[in-house]
Enzyme design. Sequence first.
Site, short mmCIF file in Angstrom:
data_model
loop_
_atom_site.label_atom_id
_atom_site.label_comp_id
_atom_site.label_asym_id
_atom_site.label_seq_id
_atom_site.Cartn_x
_atom_site.Cartn_y
_atom_site.Cartn_z
N GLY A 322 36.85 11.64 10.80
CA GLY A 322 38.31 11.92 10.48
C GLY A 322 38.98 10.66 10.39
N SER A 323 40.14 10.86 11.20
CA SER A 323 41.01 9.62 11.01
C SER A 323 40.56 8.51 11.77
CB SER A 323 42.42 9.86 11.35
OG SER A 323 43.01 11.19 10.58
N THR A 324 39.45 8.49 12.52
CA THR A 324 38.99 7.30 13.37
C THR A 324 38.52 6.34 12.17
OG1 THR A 324 36.83 8.40 13.48
CG2 THR A 324 38.31 8.45 15.48
#
Lengths: 603, 364
Positions: A322-324
């Site tokens: 994801g956005s990590t």
Amino acid sequence: MQKFQIRYTFNQRLNFMMSIIIVLMGIIVLRFFYLQVIQYDFYKTKSISNSLRTIPIASLRGIIYDRNKQVLAENRLIYNLEINPEDNLNLDEVKNRLAKIIHITDTDISNYKKLVKNNIYATSLPIKIDLSAEETAHFVAHQFQFPDISILQRQERFYPFGELSSHAVGYINRINSKDIQDIKNKNLESKYNGVNHIGKTGIEYFYEDIIHGRPGYQRVEVNAQNDIFRIIEEIPPINGDNISLTIDIRLQEKIVKKFENKKGAFVAIDVNNGEILSYVSQPSYDPNLFINGINFDAWDQLNNNSTKPLLNRVIAGLYPPGSTLKPFIALSGIENNLRRPPFAIEDPGFFQMPGAKKIFRDWKKGGHGHVDIIKAIAVSCDTFFYGLGLELGMTKMNRTLSQFYFGEQTGLDLAGEKKGLLATPKWKQKTYKKPWYGGETAITAIGQGFTQVTPIQLAYATALLANPKLNKKPHLLLYSTKKELTDIDQKPPAINPASLKTIYQGMEDVTQDGGTAAFIGKKSKYKIAAKTGTAQVFGLAQGEEYDEDTLPEHLKDHALFIAYAPAEKPKVAVAVIVENGGHGSSAAGPIAKTFFDHYFEEF
Amino acid sequence: MDITNLIIKLKKIDQLLIGLLCLIIIVGLFTVASSEKLAQSIIMAQLINIFVGVSSMLLIILSDPKKIFSLAPLIYLLSLFLLVLVQFFGYEVNGSQRWLNLGLMKFQPSELLKVTLPLALAWLYHINESKISWKTHIVAILIILIPFMLILIQPDLGTALMISFIALSIIFCAGLSIKLIGWGVIILLLSSPFIWNSLESYQQSRILTMFDPFSDALGSGYQTIQSMIALGSGGLIGKGWNNAQQTFLEFLPEASTDFIFAVFSEEFGFIGVIAILSIYFLFLLRCNFMISRMQDTFSRLLSLGLIVSIFLGLIINLGMISGLLPIVGVPLPFFSYGGTSMVVSLISIGIIMNLYINKTLIAN
């Protein structure tokens, strides 16, 4: 009548008889010569092996501590009732006899049968393990009725923290036929004479050679009844080394509490030396169940449980980042001279593929307005990263990501670590027999698509980001009395420190006003740099809306969170994944905050 | 019998034979002593056996040979009576009823037959000396068959076969036609499958394991293997007296009785074995010489039967402990611990000596 005596006289017949006797005596002499002179060596060996026995003396397994000397695995004194499998006792009859004085069930009997199958050379196996004090007293009082059953003191492994430590520490179990083969292949038979248990998972498995020790033995001469006649030599056992782990079990306990009943993983790594300070995989299991062979029901319950308590999520759980992933993609951009501030875009809330109709939406309707790379991290602007990703391309993105050990093992001291996945067009062609689409490059840049990471990779990458000089692998072994930590050196990523400053700024802004995890930073006494993430479990069709309230639990998004603190002088980096937790900041962020609070409290 | 006569008789005793006998008995005594943990008690017991045996032997030597001759049928019948008694009053050891308890000592009447059967047969052929015909042989066969059957049902196949072999050697030397013997052997070979089937299963397994004792190392081959290990590990020079591991670690069964020579072989090695067998060999040659000097049928056949009995025992015993023959409970004459065997063997030698000293008496 006269004929007989004329033909052969008495003396002739007498001499004939004597000759027979002499010939037979001659045969006997030859036979003795054959046995005593020609076959002497054979029978001499036989005579020695007839009476020599080697009785192993078990070594004590090393104790495992956490970094504060809390005991994670120890040896407990227990009393077992044991019988000799070679006696071929009628087990039903034994059970009925014993049932009169102690509690014994069919499970005990079937466990014993399993042991017999797996320990063909054992001369004593338990028919009842760990008698209570009362049962012990009872049996001793009635021992005379059970000449074929002996009560024996044994050291049994015990994990006082149970579920809390199981995924890191692992467990031991009875040696089975596969282990025997392994031991033979490694030529370690002498180290396992008379040993019943072996490390199966976790630290117990990985450091088996130093925790295990070396059993001693007694060489004795026995008589035909197998009674010991005299002791010829005695080699005392060498106990296994005690070791300390890098984790802080008390702190880990607080993290697990914070997980409540949610599934997921939490890893904290000291950014200065790679020590793993917390190692949480939820749900977990009680390692004490395995020590003497887990019974079928308990195994079935663990193995077929939909929450997968046996899965070591930290190293074997594969998640879309994801956005990590965005800070790392941003770093790749800056390293490749793309999107350096003050470059900025105007975000309309979606991204249109150049030369195509396909539209990629931002998570925020209407967009984030004027966005530079720092803000793009802070608000997790998808639009910004779609464009960056497409411009970078898979090769450049993957080159940066693999410097942070994505798609590779971090090399921590546990077995079974998964590599995760950095996808390439070539990989897709090989796996799915389909060509790579540009849109897949775009969504890779926001951590969706094919990319898969493990929690340990996320935490380690965050630690490397916070301290690019970190040149140690993540590791759980703090120290052992004997073994030095030798082979934990690892090549740090080759990153320009100036490039990092921009990324740091973006991650610090995440916990500030306007950031995706602003509430985490609000009351904090120290500054946290972080990145939130939400990973889709369930692919939404174009135009479909994600509604957290109506979606079934197991299809809800995974919540992710990476962070390091204090931001100015990083000490520790963490990664959190809460499966089906929804949004990264609200579900995973507080767990990281709990860790930091307790960790810094102690300094 | 006056004193001078007695001294004259004692002086006539064959000194070489006595010397060899003493050697064997003494070595046997030492070996027996080393075969048991409680050496003192077994030495005492064996000394008593020897004392009773030697006294009986002297008594026989000094008695009138004519009396022995005339009492022969009676003695034979008495031993048959004892065999019958065993059927009713004997007690069992290892599943066979062989022993009679006479209060002070226990003994096996079947052992007596090793003396009384030759007595009866020698007597039979002597009184029919001038008119030996097939009828005489039929009577002889009957004389053998009765005790043979009685011993067989105890059951004690080993002893039954042994006494029949002794008896056959007497009949052979009495002048049985070679042709007849040939037929006998053929019939025996043809009937061997039937004999095999009539054997008890433990007897069959003993014979089978003889060919490969290691095939049943913990079962019926166990005794043979342990005995062979004792022998083989003794090597050329042995482990030394009182140093027989196989014995004091109790791997060797029946160490003081049937397997006494395995103990000896482990202690003194092949050299010791050769030494003892040489003494037995000289003993045999001396007996042969003595028998060849005898004049009458009774003395000759009786002495022959007795010496065959002793040496057959020796061959069976040594064949058994070295794995050549199945395990049958036959002791080593003069060597094994045990009263009956010692007394019967010494009486046998006493009879031979008596007949040799008085070799001219019966003939007249």
